[in-house]
Design a protein around this motif. Structure first.
Motif, short mmCIF file in Angstrom:
data_model
loop_
_atom_site.label_atom_id
_atom_site.label_comp_id
_atom_site.label_asym_id
_atom_site.label_seq_id
_atom_site.Cartn_x
_atom_site.Cartn_y
_atom_site.Cartn_z
N ILE A 177 34.06 38.94 49.27
CA ILE A 177 35.17 39.43 50.02
C ILE A 177 36.68 39.35 49.20
CG2 ILE A 177 36.46 40.52 51.76
CD1 ILE A 177 34.03 38.93 53.29
N VAL A 178 37.31 40.50 48.65
CA VAL A 178 38.18 40.16 47.57
C VAL A 178 39.71 40.76 48.07
CG1 VAL A 178 39.97 40.27 45.13
CG2 VAL A 178 37.34 39.58 45.65
N SER A 179 40.69 39.99 48.72
CA SER A 179 41.75 40.81 48.59
C SER A 179 43.18 40.98 47.98
CB SER A 179 42.40 40.46 50.10
OG SER A 179 43.60 41.59 50.26
N THR A 180 43.47 41.93 47.51
CA THR A 180 45.02 42.21 46.31
C THR A 180 46.06 42.06 46.83
OG1 THR A 180 44.64 44.47 46.07
CG2 THR A 180 43.40 42.86 44.16
N PHE A 181 45.89 42.47 48.29
CA PHE A 181 46.69 41.91 49.51
C PHE A 181 48.08 43.04 49.31
CE2 PHE A 181 46.86 37.44 47.98
CZ PHE A 181 45.79 36.91 48.97
N GLY A 182 47.12 44.03 49.40
CA GLY A 182 47.47 45.88 48.72
C GLY A 182 48.09 46.42 47.94
N LYS A 183 47.95 44.87 46.77
CA LYS A 183 48.20 45.62 45.49
C LYS A 183 47.40 46.64 44.50
CE LYS A 183 51.96 43.05 45.33
NZ LYS A 183 52.41 41.52 44.76
N PRO A 184 47.53 47.28 43.88
CA PRO A 184 46.44 47.91 43.02
C PRO A 184 46.12 47.09 41.93
CG PRO A 184 48.80 49.49 42.84
CD PRO A 184 48.79 48.09 44.03
N ASN A 206 46.81 39.22 41.36
CA ASN A 206 46.98 38.20 42.46
C ASN A 206 46.09 39.13 43.24
OD1 ASN A 206 48.49 35.96 40.68
ND2 ASN A 206 50.49 37.31 41.78
N ALA A 207 45.59 37.63 43.92
CA ALA A 207 44.10 38.60 44.59
C ALA A 207 43.91 36.96 45.57
CB ALA A 207 43.36 38.63 44.40
N HIS A 208 43.03 36.87 46.68
CA HIS A 208 41.97 36.23 47.44
C HIS A 208 40.93 36.30 47.29
CE1 HIS A 208 40.96 33.10 50.43
NE2 HIS A 208 42.43 32.83 50.36
N VAL A 209 40.00 35.13 46.85
CA VAL A 209 38.55 35.87 46.79
C VAL A 209 37.98 34.62 48.98
CG1 VAL A 209 37.77 34.38 45.27
CG2 VAL A 209 36.21 36.20 45.74
N THR A 210 36.74 34.80 49.03
CA THR A 210 35.91 34.55 50.03
C THR A 210 35.14 35.05 49.86
OG1 THR A 210 38.35 35.21 51.06
CG2 THR A 210 35.79 34.33 52.28
N VAL A 211 33.98 33.76 49.81
CA VAL A 211 32.50 33.81 49.49
C VAL A 211 31.96 33.56 50.47
CG1 VAL A 211 30.85 33.18 48.11
CG2 VAL A 211 32.49 34.14 47.38
N ILE A 212 30.99 33.80 51.14
CA ILE A 212 30.38 33.93 52.30
C ILE A 212 28.34 33.40 51.57
CG2 ILE A 212 29.26 33.98 54.87
CD1 ILE A 212 32.28 35.88 54.85
N ALA A 213 28.10 32.28 52.14
CA ALA A 213 26.86 31.83 50.68
C ALA A 213 25.79 32.07 51.85
CB ALA A 213 26.74 31.02 50.34
N GLY A 214 25.78 32.47 53.28
CA GLY A 214 24.65 32.15 54.66
C GLY A 214 24.18 31.02 55.08
N GLY A 215 24.57 31.25 56.18
CA GLY A 215 23.65 29.89 57.27
C GLY A 215 22.21 29.72 57.35
N SER A 273 36.81 29.97 49.04
CA SER A 273 37.87 30.70 50.18
C SER A 273 39.70 30.83 49.42
CB SER A 273 38.76 30.17 51.45
OG SER A 273 39.55 31.37 51.61
N HIS A 274 39.57 31.31 48.02
CA HIS A 274 40.39 30.38 47.12
C HIS A 274 41.73 31.64 46.58
CE1 HIS A 274 41.32 27.90 44.12
NE2 HIS A 274 40.75 27.05 44.95
N LEU A 275 42.67 30.89 45.84
CA LEU A 275 43.02 31.97 45.01
C LEU A 275 42.89 32.23 43.86
CD1 LEU A 275 46.91 30.60 45.39
CD2 LEU A 275 45.62 32.71 46.79
N ALA A 276 43.21 33.75 43.30
CA ALA A 276 42.31 34.43 42.28
C ALA A 276 42.85 35.21 41.65
CB ALA A 276 40.68 34.86 42.44
#
Length: 168
Positions: A60-67, A79-88, A102-105
């Motif tokens: 899941i990547v978010s650029t905080f609404g910036k194109p 600038n963005a934030h990336v979240t990786v969910i690997a599985g349970g 869950s990290h800045l990218a």
């Protein structure tokens, strides 16, 4: 957001978070140095997706609404934030699980001949709080700060050319 300073708006009550948001906070007291900044990123999951699951990791990547910048293979990163969910334990990744990462990218389009396609590749730089490169562990890949999100379907529809080239 930005690094708070003495003239920043003081926290006086609950902060409303309606979408992907990065908050930064510091403590200021007369006669003392400011505290180290605390930063947190919040990613909001739509109620309709709470029960979503997948048999592959979720990114899941978010650029905080910036194109995303339109420059290909060069130019500034977004600038963005990336979240990786690997599985349970059940082998499925669910959006409400604790993330693997869950990290800045920062992201930038890559590929001179494929950048204009509907699906294009990205350069991804994992970053520390100050925007510098930071090595992270991402799934089973070697620990690194630079990654590529690659779409091979434009020139390698059979998905065998790169593996054969690396094998040779």
């Amino acid at each position: 957001g930005t690094l708070p300073h003495e003239a920043s708006t003081a926290y006086t009550g609950p902060i409303q978070v309606a979408g992907p948001t990065r908050l930064s906070a510091r403590v200021f007291k007369d006669g003392l140095l400011p505290s180290a900044p605390e930063r947190r990123t919040f990613v909001i999951v739509a109620p309709a997706l709470v029960n979503f699951s997948s048999n592959i990791p979720l990114v899941i990547v978010s650029t905080f609404g910036k194109p995303m910048g339109a420059t290909c293979g060069g130019g500034p990163y977004t600038n963005a934030h990336v979240t990786v969910i690997a599985g349970g334990g059940d082998g499925r990744a669910n959006l409400v699980e604790e993330p693997h990462l869950s990290h800045l990218a920062a992201f930038r389009r890559r590929g001179s001949s494929t950048c204009g396609n509907a699906k294009f590749a990205f350069n991804v730089e994992m970053q520390d709080a100050d925007g510098g490169d930071e090595n992270v562990e991402l799934l089973d890949f070697p620990i690194e700060s630079d990654y590529i999100m690659y779409d091979p379907n434009n020139f390698d529809r059979a998905l065998i050319r790169n593996p054969i080239a690396y094998w040779m």
